[in-house]
Scaffold this motif. Structure first.
Motif, PDB file in Angstrom:
ATOM      1  N   SER A  19      56.904  66.013  11.053  1.00 52.55           N
ATOM      2  CA  SER A  19      56.563  64.822  10.275  1.00 52.55           C
ATOM      3  C   SER A  19      55.121  64.915   9.820  1.00 52.55           C
ATOM      4  CB  SER A  19      56.765  63.565  11.126  1.00 52.55           C
ATOM      5  OG  SER A  19      56.305  62.427  10.431  1.00 52.55           O
ATOM      6  N   LYS A  20      54.848  64.251   8.702  1.00 51.83           N
ATOM      7  CA  LYS A  20      53.477  64.251   8.198  1.00 51.83           C
ATOM      8  C   LYS A  20      52.596  63.272   8.960  1.00 51.83           C
ATOM      9  CE  LYS A  20      54.812  65.615   3.533  1.00 51.83           C
ATOM     10  NZ  LYS A  20      54.944  65.215   2.110  1.00 51.83           N
ATOM     11  N   MET A  21      53.235  62.285   9.585  1.00 52.06           N
ATOM     12  CA  MET A  21      52.477  61.270  10.322  1.00 52.06           C
ATOM     13  C   MET A  21      52.666  61.460  11.824  1.00 52.06           C
ATOM     14  SD  MET A  21      52.960  57.829   8.071  1.00 52.06           S
ATOM     15  CE  MET A  21      54.716  58.015   7.965  1.00 52.06           C
ATOM     16  N   THR A  62      55.736  54.344  11.029  1.00 52.31           N
ATOM     17  CA  THR A  62      55.299  53.025  10.568  1.00 52.31           C
ATOM     18  C   THR A  62      56.406  51.988  10.763  1.00 52.31           C
ATOM     19  OG1 THR A  62      56.014  53.660   8.356  1.00 52.31           O
ATOM     20  CG2 THR A  62      53.682  53.924   8.872  1.00 52.31           C
TER      21      THR A  62
END
Lengths: 199, 242
Positions: free
Chosen positions: B215-217, B221
């Protein structure tokens, strides 16, 4: 709180040895278990003579009130211990303004209901040992316990519903009391939350 | 050649066949790990001695290290940054789950009739985490083989969960034995707490997602409950390995 903390680790004998705490309470708040100089065994015998007040338990009004307050205090301790878990659930719940607000609200509601019900049951269950020793009869002790549970859980839940909102609801403003506090009941709301979550 | 002689007298057995006796050389951390696997009753016994805080500290450190080592295998499914993200998330999640559930464990042990001190309860919980992490390390080669042979995130997630459940089963058994050692009158309170702990750990896998997939994060969220996340993962098409 000191009373509760000393009660929690104890076994039945320690419960009966409440006299040490009662002595303190009696001298300060006059709650009056009248057990200043009695032994642990005499303590049970002494109160067995006070039968025929409620299910033949031998509990006076003051003793009953103190016992219920004691169970409330234990329930409060249990709820305090569970508060990190409920906070964790709250953190993971969708926000009330999000698309999944209904699911999040239902989950939070059911979590709190189960936590409070569990704490209440455990706290009242804690009194069973004390009642057994004081009444000397298991059936009587259970009758008293279930009557307390009925009062605390069944009626208490509905009273809590009347005093809503506690959590808040998606789409409704935050109020101290709803405009129609007597409308609906607690059990319907729990069932709706259950349906939102699982169906 | 004569077979080795049978012991003339069996040591006293307690709950779950745990023998609660002093542990030789408790200052040696390696010896602590060995006893945790072979003679967990000795560790429980030592957790009620004067050096219990030091021992509990070692157990927590070993537990977190063990989970992090398993995390590298979990991250190997995706590789890249996930090789350090997965160990970090698993270690952090384990620590958070322990902190969240520790107050309720102490209260529930007290309600179960155990006259335990907080340090003893901490030690028992840390020992359980440490034991489960050691078992996870034992499963790590198996998990690695599967991670290199499949692209299915759902399958690997289920496999990791299965290994974790097996490991924590032994850890919770250790806590139960500690309760018996300390004179618990009933096992109901600890069983309820075990259920709470397992649910918190399950939710932690969703709170700290993604752990297996890249994942990029670092953290998500969107907030979800673990059952919803698991169903979505099962129903989602296979994600290709990067």
């Amino acid at each position: 709180m000191a009373l509760v903390w000393h009660l929690l680790p104890g076994d039945c004998r320690r419960l009966v040895c409440l006299r040490r705490y009662h002595r303190t309470l009696a001298s300060t708040a006059a709650v009056g278990f009248h057990c200043d100089e009695v032994s642990a065994a005499d303590f049970s015998d002494l109160h067995q003579q006070r039968l025929a007040q409620l299910f033949g338990s031998g509990l006076s009004f003051k003793q009953t009130a103190l016992a219920i307050l004691m169970s409330f205090a234990i329930a409060a301790v249990i709820l305090g211990a569970l508060s990190p878990v409920t906070l964790f659930v709250l953190y993971n719940a969708p926000l009330l303004g999000s698309a999944n607000a209904i699911v999040g609200h239902s989950m939070i509601l059911l979590t709190h209901v189960f936590a409070i019900a569990f704490a209440g049951i455990m706290a009242n269950r804690r009194l069973l040992d004390l009642l057994r020793r004081m009444t000397g009869r298991d059936a009587t002790a259970r009758a008293v316990l279930f009557s307390w549970l009925g009062g605390n859980l069944f009626l208490g839940a509905q009273l809590a519903w009347n005093l809503r909102p506690f959590i808040g609801s998606p789409g409704l403003t935050v109020q101290f009391l709803r405009d129609d506090p007597l409308r609906g009941n607690f059990y319907e709301a729990v069932w709706r939350a259950f349906q939102h979550l699982f169906f | 050649m004569n077979p080795p002689p049978l012991p003339s007298k069996q040591p006293p057995l307690f709950a779950n066949n745990f023998v609660f006796e002093p542990m030789p050389n408790p200052e040696n951390p390696i010896n602590v790990l060995e006893n945790l696997l072979k003679h967990p009753g000795r560790v429980v016994h030592e957790l009620h001695q004067k050096q219990a805080p030091v021992l509990a500290g070692w157990l927590l450190i070993f537990g977190l290290i063990g989970v992090a080592i398993y995390g590298t295998v979990v991250g190997a499914q995706s590789g890249g940054a996930q090789m350090w993200i997965a160990p970090a998330k698993l270690g952090l999640g384990t620590l958070l789950a322990v902190l969240i559930c520790l107050p309720s464990l102490y209260i529930f042990t007290c309600l179960g009739g155990i006259d335990a001190q907080l340090r003893s309860v901490c030690g028992a919980l840390f020992a359980a985490v440490c034991l489960s992490s050691i078992l996870l390390i034992g499963f790590a080669p198996v998990a690695w083989i599967f991670s290199q042979s499949t692209d299915s995130i759902a399958f690997m997630g289920a496999l990791h969960l299965l290994f974790w459940v097996i490991g924590i089963r032994f850890g919770l058994r250790l806590i139960d034995a500690t309760g018996r050692f300390l004179g618990a009158r009933s096992r109901g309170h600890l069983r309820i707490w075990s259920l709470i702990f397992i649910l918190v750990c399950f939710q932690m896998t969703t709170t700290l997602r993604p752990i297996i997939a890249p994942s990029k994060m670092f953290l998500p969220t969107e907030k979800k409950f673990f059952l919803a996340h698991w169903f979505e993962t099962v129903n989602a098409p296979n994600q290709e390995k990067k």
